[in-house]
Write a protein that holds these residues in place. Structure first.
Motif, PDB file in Angstrom:
ATOM      1  N   VAL A   1       0.865  -1.179   0.000  1.00 45.89           N
ATOM      2  CA  VAL A   1       0.000   0.000   0.000  1.00 45.89           C
ATOM      3  C   VAL A   1       0.902   1.231   0.000  1.00 45.89           C
ATOM      4  N   ILE A   2       0.723   2.071  -1.018  1.00 46.73           N
ATOM      5  CA  ILE A   2       1.540   3.281  -1.137  1.00 46.73           C
ATOM      6  C   ILE A   2       0.630   4.497  -1.273  1.00 46.73           C
ATOM      7  N   ASP A   3       1.194   5.656  -1.004  1.00 45.47           N
ATOM      8  CA  ASP A   3       0.480   6.922  -1.210  1.00 45.47           C
ATOM      9  C   ASP A   3       1.144   7.656  -2.357  1.00 45.47           C
ATOM     10  N   ILE A   4       0.354   7.966  -3.387  1.00 48.06           N
ATOM     11  CA  ILE A   4       0.838   8.751  -4.521  1.00 48.06           C
ATOM     12  C   ILE A   4      -0.152   9.882  -4.745  1.00 48.06           C
ATOM     13  N   LYS A   5       0.340  11.097  -4.769  1.00 45.57           N
ATOM     14  CA  LYS A   5      -0.506  12.258  -5.074  1.00 45.57           C
ATOM     15  C   LYS A   5      -1.809  12.239  -4.267  1.00 45.57           C
ATOM     16  N   ASP A   6      -1.686  12.016  -2.963  1.00 46.85           N
ATOM     17  CA  ASP A   6      -2.822  12.001  -2.036  1.00 46.85           C
ATOM     18  C   ASP A   6      -3.813  10.868  -2.278  1.00 46.85           C
ATOM     19  N   ILE A   7      -3.397   9.831  -2.982  1.00 55.19           N
ATOM     20  CA  ILE A   7      -4.253   8.666  -3.192  1.00 55.19           C
ATOM     21  C   ILE A   7      -3.523   7.457  -2.626  1.00 55.19           C
ATOM     22  N   SER A   8      -4.234   6.655  -1.838  1.00 55.94           N
ATOM     23  CA  SER A   8      -3.677   5.375  -1.397  1.00 55.94           C
ATOM     24  C   SER A   8      -4.038   4.339  -2.442  1.00 55.94           C
ATOM     25  N   ILE A   9      -3.065   3.541  -2.822  1.00 56.43           N
ATOM     26  CA  ILE A   9      -3.309   2.480  -3.797  1.00 56.43           C
ATOM     27  C   ILE A   9      -2.473   1.269  -3.401  1.00 56.43           C
ATOM     28  N   GLY A  10      -3.035   0.092  -3.636  1.00 58.11           N
ATOM     29  CA  GLY A  10      -2.317  -1.143  -3.359  1.00 58.11           C
ATOM     30  C   GLY A  10      -1.670  -1.660  -4.637  1.00 58.11           C
ATOM     31  N   LEU A  11      -0.403  -2.005  -4.545  1.00 59.10           N
ATOM     32  CA  LEU A  11       0.321  -2.589  -5.678  1.00 59.10           C
ATOM     33  C   LEU A  11       0.435  -4.087  -5.451  1.00 59.10           C
ATOM     34  N   ILE A  12      -0.160  -4.871  -6.337  1.00 61.68           N
ATOM     35  CA  ILE A  12      -0.085  -6.324  -6.218  1.00 61.68           C
ATOM     36  C   ILE A  12       1.212  -6.778  -6.869  1.00 61.68           C
ATOM     37  N   ILE A  13       2.059  -7.450  -6.082  1.00 65.48           N
ATOM     38  CA  ILE A  13       3.365  -7.894  -6.581  1.00 65.48           C
ATOM     39  C   ILE A  13       3.544  -9.379  -6.247  1.00 65.48           C
ATOM     40  N   ASP A  14       4.517 -10.020  -6.912  1.00 69.46           N
ATOM     41  CA  ASP A  14       4.717 -11.459  -6.705  1.00 69.46           C
ATOM     42  C   ASP A  14       5.195 -11.785  -5.299  1.00 69.46           C
ATOM     43  N   SER A  15       6.204 -11.064  -4.809  1.00 67.55           N
ATOM     44  CA  SER A  15       6.702 -11.297  -3.452  1.00 67.55           C
ATOM     45  C   SER A  15       7.574 -10.136  -3.005  1.00 67.55           C
ATOM     46  N   VAL A  16       7.560  -9.884  -1.698  1.00 67.17           N
ATOM     47  CA  VAL A  16       8.402  -8.850  -1.102  1.00 67.17           C
ATOM     48  C   VAL A  16       9.772  -9.461  -0.844  1.00 67.17           C
ATOM     49  N   SER A  17      10.841  -8.693  -1.073  1.00 69.84           N
ATOM     50  CA  SER A  17      12.188  -9.190  -0.818  1.00 69.84           C
ATOM     51  C   SER A  17      12.713  -8.648   0.499  1.00 69.84           C
ATOM     52  N   GLU A  18      13.195  -7.394   0.505  1.00 72.26           N
ATOM     53  CA  GLU A  18      13.804  -6.823   1.700  1.00 72.26           C
ATOM     54  C   GLU A  18      13.868  -5.314   1.568  1.00 72.26           C
ATOM     55  N   VAL A  19      14.233  -4.672   2.663  1.00 72.75           N
ATOM     56  CA  VAL A  19      14.499  -3.244   2.643  1.00 72.75           C
ATOM     57  C   VAL A  19      16.003  -3.080   2.460  1.00 72.75           C
TER      58      VAL A  19
ATOM     59  N   ASP B   1       9.389   4.778 -10.478  1.00 66.77           N
ATOM     60  CA  ASP B   1       8.958   6.165 -10.325  1.00 66.77           C
ATOM     61  C   ASP B   1       7.473   6.107  -9.975  1.00 66.77           C
ATOM     62  N   CYS B   2       7.171   6.131  -8.683  1.00 67.02           N
ATOM     63  CA  CYS B   2       5.787   5.961  -8.222  1.00 67.02           C
ATOM     64  C   CYS B   2       4.831   6.966  -8.833  1.00 67.02           C
ATOM     65  N   ASP B   3       5.309   8.198  -9.032  1.00 67.60           N
ATOM     66  CA  ASP B   3       4.428   9.232  -9.571  1.00 67.60           C
ATOM     67  C   ASP B   3       3.967   8.922 -10.989  1.00 67.60           C
ATOM     68  N   LYS B   4       4.679   8.054 -11.702  1.00 72.16           N
ATOM     69  CA  LYS B   4       4.298   7.744 -13.084  1.00 72.16           C
ATOM     70  C   LYS B   4       3.505   6.448 -13.213  1.00 72.16           C
TER      71      LYS B   4
END
Length: 163
Positions: free
Chosen positions: A91-109, A146-149
């Protein structure tokens, strides 16, 4: 696994610069700036909404908040892959909108300094519009989004009306 990553995100809130949440889509690894990430969850039941682009899969109810979800594979014109127990929603915030990005798997920070990030190759006009840079991590590379795009103006208009 996702709980560990979420705890890392909370621990690193003050020192977000140069921190990227990395995730997999097939054999490619991507990075997203931590400052955009609000949480990571498992795939929830998705309610489809008619007449949205195919890559906007629908909406989920996250603790009473309606969040649209985008399948990043479809956004990048990759074939659809059935969701499994490794599939996550970032779940990310872009331009004041929360949106969920469905991805295959999380790796690490990861920490990736500005010196380790190079611009993406400009293969042709309009190519790589979602990629802000290429992070060099040891012998690996991470494609920095580039989340904004990820959302175009039409998407934003459609999603604002949903939320």
């Amino acid at each position: 696994m996702a709980d560990v990553v979420v705890q890392e995100l909370l621990d690193q809130e003050d020192t977000q610069r140069g921190k990227y949440l990395t995730f997999a889509l097939g054999n490619e690894f991507y990075g997203i700036e931590i400052k955009y990430v609000t949480e990571i969850i498992g795939v929830q039941p998705i309610t489809e909404i008619p007449e949205l682009p195919e890559y906007i899969r629908g909406i989920i109810n996250l603790r009473g908040k309606i969040i649209p979800v985008m399948d990043v594979r479809l956004r990048f014109k990759k074939p659809f892959k059935e969701y499994n127990d490794r599939t996550c929603v970032i779940v990310i915030d872009i331009k004041d909108i929360s949106i969920g990005l469905i991805i295959d798997s999380v790796s690490e920070v990861l920490s990736i300094s500005d010196e380790e990030i190079v611009p993406p190759p400009d293969i042709h006009k309009g190519g790589n519009k979602y990629i802000k840079g290429i992070g060099k991590v040891g012998s690996d590379v991470k494609l920095i989004l580039d989340c904004d795009k990820l959302l175009n103006d039409d998407d934003i208009e459609n999603l604002e009306s949903i939320q």
